[in-house]
Design an enzyme around this catalytic site. Structure first.
Site, short mmCIF file in Angstrom:
data_model
loop_
_atom_site.label_atom_id
_atom_site.label_comp_id
_atom_site.label_asym_id
_atom_site.label_seq_id
_atom_site.Cartn_x
_atom_site.Cartn_y
_atom_site.Cartn_z
CE LYS A 158 -3.61 -0.01 3.72
NZ LYS A 158 -3.80 -0.20 3.88
CD GLU A 200 -2.43 -2.47 6.30
OE1 GLU A 200 -2.33 -1.27 7.26
OE2 GLU A 200 -3.25 -2.94 5.50
CD GLU A 275 -13.09 4.33 4.41
OE1 GLU A 275 -12.96 3.08 3.67
OE2 GLU A 275 -13.10 4.81 3.29
NE ARG A 293 -12.29 11.56 1.02
CZ ARG A 293 -12.61 10.49 0.95
NH1 ARG A 293 -14.39 10.88 1.10
NH2 ARG A 293 -12.16 9.63 0.58
NE ARG A 339 -19.12 5.69 -3.87
CZ ARG A 339 -18.16 6.06 -3.15
NH1 ARG A 339 -17.11 6.38 -4.04
NH2 ARG A 339 -17.33 5.51 -1.75
#
Length: 445
Positions: A158, A200, A275, A293, A339
């Site tokens: 990541k 990870e 999250e 945000r 979406r």
């Protein structure tokens, strides 16, 4: 309360923020690029300022142009929406240094949570579960290989500065890690200006569950329930629902408490999202990242808690108490968001174009937050999101049935769009059962 608000964003989220601002009697100011001059949010604002050409770097990410627009219009505050400059700590500092109110968390919280390695370490110190992984960036490929051997394959590679599902790769063995490390590092340097990489443990069959938090003006942090976000393509969300069909009352209690601790660890104010990855077989969850945000999927939380999150953001930024009782938060009903993107429904590749037909579904339990309408042009310069179809009802079963009818009634002609994908998903037994995970889309394809 803030009296005038500049919305430093575009499309559906600008339109949605403007709607709440006007309801509250706040003068709403839009900024727009040359490509967006004909979009609905520009016409619906009380005032609109052209800030540059289509290239986001010269318009929606142009700090000087946005601040100049705020000054020329007499704006008192700036709401960044999501994306663009919303998680840019330097922009937040500049806004406040200019004497304006920043509608979001302070720059220190954005900085603390913007680096995934730093965020992981902060959360571990606060007692929030984190997945096995590196506590420092993997300085080079050899370090990454050593870390992966200790963690155990498969691993996730990541970008430490990444977000929104970008800058990630999965390695099932050392050979794949050598490829993914170079790929992710190069992408991170190009996209984020920071090539730091973390390693990870990767969990192949997990769910993606997040918690909406709100840091209040009085210093308290509250959790507004969880959202299920496991329907994804390329690590990016397509469907969100609340409450999660996989979260038990006991797990919910642990999950929400951990999210509150996460917010308290950085003295969080305003709206944010914690999250997590969740293993439904063990009911273990691990911190993934914190988005400092307003989220795209905030409407599902608004329904089940009966609040307007944008209004709450504005109240926090104004130093006011919330509209709700923080000690009496009780979710009611079920909500789901799809979406609607300008992309083909099979491979999910972008498909811009002129919208020849745009017919939104209507009726009880149906809400559409759209950024476009008939006659608008969907350009290749920005995110492919066209609209959000939000379905609400007393139960998940009721929502699924309403969603099927709403998707069938949503008519878009011109740009490619993923409405047919949702029609397929809503007939999928794995999804309808609620026992799905982040691999559901790949199994459908």
């Amino acid at each position: 309360m803030i009296e005038s608000l500049l919305v430093a964003n575009r499309g559906e989220i600008a339109r949605r923020i403007i709607r709440t601002a006007k309801r509250l009697g706040i003068r709403a100011i839009a900024v727009y690029s040359e490509a967006d001059a004909d979009l609905p949010f520009v016409a619906e604002a009380d005032e609109a300022v052209l800030i540059g050409p289509p290239n986001p770097a010269l318009s929606y990410r142009n700090t000087e142009a946005i601040l100049a627009a705020a000054k020329s219009t007499g704006a008192q505050a700036i709401h960044p929406g999501y994306g663009f400059l919303s998680e840019n700590a330097e922009f937040a500092r500049t806004v406040e240094a200019s004497g304006l109110i920043w509608v979001g968390p302070d720059a220190d919280a954005i900085t603390a949570m913007g680096d995934k390695i730093n965020a992981r370490n902060l959360m571990a110190a606060a007692g929030v579960p984190v997945a096995p992984g590196t506590t420092d960036p993997a300085a080079d490929l050899d370090a990454a290989v050593s870390a992966a051997a200790e963690i155990g394959y498969p691993v996730m590679v990541k970008a430490a500065a990444g977000g929104g599902g970008m800058g990630m790769g999965v390695a099932v063995d050392e050979a794949a890690l050598r490829t993914e490390y170079d790929k992710v590092r190069a992408f991170a340097e190009r996209m984020f200006g920071d090539g730091s990489v973390l390693i990870e443990r990767y969990f192949p069959r997990v769910r993606h569950v997040e918690v909406q938090i709100l840091g209040l003006a009085d210093g308290r942090v509250v959790a507004l329930g969880e959202r299920e976000c496991s329907v994804q393509r390329r690590n990016q969300k397509l469907v969100e629902e609340s409450p999660s069909p996989a979260v038990s009352p006991e797990l919910r209690s642990r999950l929400l408490a951990a999210a509150v601790r996460a917010g308290e660890a950085v003295d969080y104010r305003n709206a944010g999202t914690v999250e997590c990855l969740f293993d439904p077989t063990t009911e273990d969850f691990f911190f993934l990242e914190m988005n400092t945000r307003l989220q795209v999927e905030h409407p599902v939380t608004e329904y089940v808690y009966g609040i307007d999150l944008v209004e709450e953001q504005l109240r926090v930024a104004s130093g006011l108490a919330p509209t709700f009782d923080p000690d009496a938060l009780t979710p009611v009903g079920h909500a789901m968001e799809m979406r609607i993107n300008a992309e083909d429904p099979k491979r999910f590749l972008p498909g811009p174009g002129v919208i020849r037909t745009w017919v939104e579904p209507t009726g009880e339990g149906v809400r559409v937050d759209s950024g476009y309408t008939e006659g608008n042009t969907v350009t290749p310069f920005y995110d492919s999101l066209l609209a959000k179809l939000i379905i609400t009802g007393a139960t998940r079963a009721e929502v699924l049935d309403l969603a099927r009818d709403a998707v069938a009634a949503f008519q878009i002609e011109g740009p490619k769009n993923n409405v047919p994908f949702f029609a397929e998903l809503l007939e999928n037994e794995e999804f309808r059962s609620g026992a799905y995970d982040t691999g559901i889309v790949s199994r459908m394809r």
